[in-house]
Scaffold this motif. Structure first.
Motif, PDB file in Angstrom:
ATOM      1  N   ASP A 246       0.810  -1.233   0.000  1.00 29.81           N
ATOM      2  CA  ASP A 246       0.000   0.000   0.000  1.00 29.81           C
ATOM      3  C   ASP A 246       0.839   1.277   0.000  1.00 29.81           C
ATOM      4  O   ASP A 246       0.335   2.350   0.325  1.00 29.81           O
ATOM      5  CB  ASP A 246      -0.954   0.014   1.207  1.00 29.81           C
ATOM      6  CG  ASP A 246      -2.002  -1.079   1.111  1.00 29.81           C
ATOM      7  OD1 ASP A 246      -2.410  -1.404  -0.026  1.00 29.81           O
ATOM      8  OD2 ASP A 246      -2.402  -1.608   2.163  1.00 29.81           O
ATOM      9  N   LYS A 247       2.121   1.175  -0.344  1.00 24.85           N
ATOM     10  CA  LYS A 247       2.979   2.356  -0.411  1.00 24.85           C
ATOM     11  C   LYS A 247       3.534   2.516  -1.829  1.00 24.85           C
ATOM     12  O   LYS A 247       3.746   1.542  -2.546  1.00 24.85           O
ATOM     13  CB  LYS A 247       4.129   2.240   0.586  1.00 24.85           C
ATOM     14  CG  LYS A 247       3.683   2.283   2.045  1.00 24.85           C
ATOM     15  CD  LYS A 247       4.885   2.254   2.982  1.00 24.85           C
ATOM     16  CE  LYS A 247       4.441   2.317   4.445  1.00 24.85           C
ATOM     17  NZ  LYS A 247       5.604   2.292   5.371  1.00 24.85           N
ATOM     18  N   GLU A 248       3.767   3.785  -2.189  1.00 24.80           N
ATOM     19  CA  GLU A 248       4.303   4.082  -3.516  1.00 24.80           C
ATOM     20  C   GLU A 248       5.815   3.873  -3.544  1.00 24.80           C
ATOM     21  O   GLU A 248       6.546   4.439  -2.735  1.00 24.80           O
ATOM     22  CB  GLU A 248       3.981   5.536  -3.901  1.00 24.80           C
ATOM     23  CG  GLU A 248       2.479   5.811  -4.005  1.00 24.80           C
ATOM     24  CD  GLU A 248       2.175   7.283  -4.233  1.00 24.80           C
ATOM     25  OE1 GLU A 248       1.026   7.588  -4.598  1.00 24.80           O
ATOM     26  OE2 GLU A 248       3.077   8.133  -4.047  1.00 24.80           O
ATOM     27  N   LYS A 249       6.268   3.070  -4.478  1.00 21.94           N
ATOM     28  CA  LYS A 249       7.687   2.780  -4.615  1.00 21.94           C
ATOM     29  C   LYS A 249       8.158   3.251  -5.987  1.00 21.94           C
ATOM     30  O   LYS A 249       7.529   2.982  -7.011  1.00 21.94           O
ATOM     31  CB  LYS A 249       7.931   1.270  -4.472  1.00 21.94           C
ATOM     32  CG  LYS A 249       9.389   0.865  -4.617  1.00 21.94           C
ATOM     33  CD  LYS A 249       9.540  -0.658  -4.550  1.00 21.94           C
ATOM     34  CE  LYS A 249      10.992  -1.070  -4.770  1.00 21.94           C
ATOM     35  NZ  LYS A 249      11.148  -2.549  -4.762  1.00 21.94           N
ATOM     36  N   GLU A 250       9.272   3.984  -5.988  1.00 16.84           N
ATOM     37  CA  GLU A 250       9.809   4.499  -7.244  1.00 16.84           C
ATOM     38  C   GLU A 250      10.096   3.356  -8.219  1.00 16.84           C
ATOM     39  O   GLU A 250      10.593   2.296  -7.839  1.00 16.84           O
ATOM     40  CB  GLU A 250      11.112   5.274  -6.998  1.00 16.84           C
ATOM     41  CG  GLU A 250      10.935   6.566  -6.216  1.00 16.84           C
ATOM     42  CD  GLU A 250      10.585   7.731  -7.124  1.00 16.84           C
ATOM     43  OE1 GLU A 250      10.587   7.539  -8.350  1.00 16.84           O
ATOM     44  OE2 GLU A 250      10.308   8.824  -6.604  1.00 16.84           O
ATOM     45  N   VAL A 251       9.785   3.583  -9.484  1.00 16.62           N
ATOM     46  CA  VAL A 251      10.094   2.624 -10.535  1.00 16.62           C
ATOM     47  C   VAL A 251      11.403   3.048 -11.187  1.00 16.62           C
ATOM     48  O   VAL A 251      11.607   4.233 -11.484  1.00 16.62           O
ATOM     49  CB  VAL A 251       8.967   2.571 -11.581  1.00 16.62           C
ATOM     50  CG1 VAL A 251       9.386   1.720 -12.772  1.00 16.62           C
ATOM     51  CG2 VAL A 251       7.700   2.022 -10.963  1.00 16.62           C
ATOM     52  N   ASP A 252      12.295   2.103 -11.373  1.00 17.59           N
ATOM     53  CA  ASP A 252      13.580   2.391 -12.003  1.00 17.59           C
ATOM     54  C   ASP A 252      13.340   2.917 -13.420  1.00 17.59           C
ATOM     55  O   ASP A 252      12.862   2.200 -14.294  1.00 17.59           O
ATOM     56  CB  ASP A 252      14.429   1.116 -12.060  1.00 17.59           C
ATOM     57  CG  ASP A 252      15.823   1.372 -12.630  1.00 17.59           C
ATOM     58  OD1 ASP A 252      16.113   2.532 -12.984  1.00 17.59           O
ATOM     59  OD2 ASP A 252      16.611   0.404 -12.712  1.00 17.59           O
ATOM     60  N   GLU A 253      13.668   4.198 -13.645  1.00 24.55           N
ATOM     61  CA  GLU A 253      13.380   4.823 -14.931  1.00 24.55           C
ATOM     62  C   GLU A 253      14.148   4.181 -16.083  1.00 24.55           C
ATOM     63  O   GLU A 253      13.730   4.261 -17.238  1.00 24.55           O
ATOM     64  CB  GLU A 253      13.675   6.329 -14.877  1.00 24.55           C
ATOM     65  CG  GLU A 253      12.697   7.104 -13.997  1.00 24.55           C
ATOM     66  CD  GLU A 253      12.873   8.603 -14.142  1.00 24.55           C
ATOM     67  OE1 GLU A 253      13.825   9.017 -14.831  1.00 24.55           O
ATOM     68  OE2 GLU A 253      12.063   9.355 -13.581  1.00 24.55           O
ATOM     69  N   ASP A 254      15.281   3.558 -15.768  1.00 31.99           N
ATOM     70  CA  ASP A 254      16.048   2.919 -16.831  1.00 31.99           C
ATOM     71  C   ASP A 254      15.300   1.738 -17.436  1.00 31.99           C
ATOM     72  O   ASP A 254      15.625   1.264 -18.518  1.00 31.99           O
ATOM     73  CB  ASP A 254      17.409   2.446 -16.298  1.00 31.99           C
ATOM     74  CG  ASP A 254      18.337   3.625 -16.005  1.00 31.99           C
ATOM     75  OD1 ASP A 254      18.152   4.679 -16.643  1.00 31.99           O
ATOM     76  OD2 ASP A 254      19.220   3.487 -15.149  1.00 31.99           O
TER      77      ASP A 254
END
Length: 401
Positions: free
Chosen positions: A140-148
């Motif tokens: 239920d938490k937002e986790k950054e997605v690896d932009e690469d």
């Protein structure tokens, strides 16, 4: 079967009426978010990343079509987001775009309706959005997605160019002739062709690419007789020596333009039968050799028409004197003023007059197309600077000559 992950996609949204409080519309939520928070979250338009598999190679040059660039700048303190469960990011973005598209068009039409009811006149109120962040939802938490990992380019082409460093003399001559041409038909065709090529590499939908490619051939056929495109194409093919294979391929491209929801609206297209994906697919399939087909046609047209002049026969001497040739705008267009009614005698007189103004003989001039009163003639070893006629007239705007 791929495992499914949950993602949250944010987009800036801008429009005529937007709520200050959180609002849910369908699967989308509209919320307020300060510029400071957007900055802290590193909101920015989605951009294509160079895949490491390409960047780390020893290629000295290459080209990757960019399918997702967004050059707009949108500033708004209102954002929208939607949660999506899907196995891959491409499918997630495909679903998100579908939802956001429907959201903004619903808002646009509703706001326009409200304006009409309130002010008793209709005025369209547009909304738009720009995707700027993707999170994976974990516990239920937002986790950054690896932009690469967000790579939406196309296939790699034009690898390790140039292959050679010099054109031969024939190639140099052709470059200069094409560059200097001011045959309007050729110039217009080249504009459409170049636009199609740029759109192809900038990630635009192939619908628009196909449309511009079809236009680049269509404009070439405009000077030939025939009410419909296939008839004009047939006439052009015979004149410039276009092969039956190329002609058939051009007709295939034309049919795509006409019958596959490209130039004319259709109730059905292939998108409805494809799973959600990103980049959003075209409404039609693209011929892999389309650029070869069209460029070959343009080149054959140009080579044939190098040395072609256009003569407009006029019964009254509105421009120049009777029985004289006058050049228009210092281009390969001439006006011949003559009241001769017999077309055979008229052609003989025209060839003699044109030959004398170009330091040629009548045998050096061949009639290519006699669509009276608009004529096309090919002049042997034609050079524009050889013209020694009665003068040059300048025509501006769309005035009929």
């Amino acid at each position: 079967m791929k495992s499914t992950s949950k993602y949250r996609i944010y987009a800036k949204i801008i429009g005529y009426i937007l709520p200050k409080e959180k609002l849910k519309i369908g699967d989308c939520f509209i919320v307020t978010m300060t510029q400071e928070e957007q900055k802290n979250r590193h909101f920015s338009p989605l951009a294509v990343k160079n895949p490491e598999s390409i960047v780390t190679t020893d290629y000295k040059s290459f080209l990757i079509p960019v399918r997702t660039s967004d050059s707009r700048i949108i500033k708004s303190q209102i954002v929208t987001y939607t949660d999506i469960s899907y196995p891959d990011l491409g499918g997630v973005l495909g679903v998100a775009i579908g939802r956001f598209d429907r959201l903004v068009v619903s808002l646009s039409l509703s706001a326009s309706s409200l304006f009409e009811r309130k002010h008793n006149r209709y005025l369209f109120k547009p909304y738009d959005y720009q995707i700027c962040k993707i999170y994976q939802i974990v516990n239920d938490k937002e986790k950054e997605v690896d932009e690469d990992k967000i790579f939406f380019g196309g296939s790699v082409s034009q690898i390790n160019l140039p292959i050679e460093n010099n054109f031969d003399e024939e190639g140099k001559d052709l470059i200069n002739r094409i560059y200097k041409t001011d045959i309007y038909t050729v110039s217009k065709s080249l504009e459409y062709f170049l636009e199609a090529r740029r759109l192809f590499h900038q990630g635009f939908l192939l619908d628009k690419v196909i449309l511009d490619l079809a236009k680049s051939v269509e404009v070439l056929t405009k000077i030939f007789t025939g009410r419909y495109f296939p008839n004009r194409l047939e006439s052009m093919s015979k004149t410039i020596g276009l092969s039956n294979e190329i002609k058939k391929d051009i007709l295939k491209l034309w049919k795509k333009r006409n019958k596959e929801d490209v130039a004319h609206a259709d109730l059905f297209d292939q998108r409805g039968y494809l799973p959600p994906q990103f980049p959003i697919p075209s409404r039609t399939n693209f011929q892999s050799d389309a650029f070869d087909i069209v460029s070959q046609t343009i080149l054959k047209f140009f080579i044939f028409f190098h040395g072609i002049v256009q003569v407009k026969v006029r019964r009254k001497a509105e421009f120049g004197k009777m029985n004289n040739i006058v050049r228009v705008n210092n281009q390969d267009i001439f006006i011949f003023n003559s009241d001769e009614k017999n077309k055979i005698k008229l052609t003989i007189a025209l060839k003699k007059k044109l030959a004398s103004t170009l330091s040629k003989t009548p045998r050096d001039i061949k009639m290519v197309q006699n669509n009276f009163p608009e004529l096309l003639l090919k002049v042997k070893d034609y050079r524009r600077e050889d013209y020694k006629g009665a003068g040059i007239i300048q025509i501006f705007g769309s005035r009929n000559i």
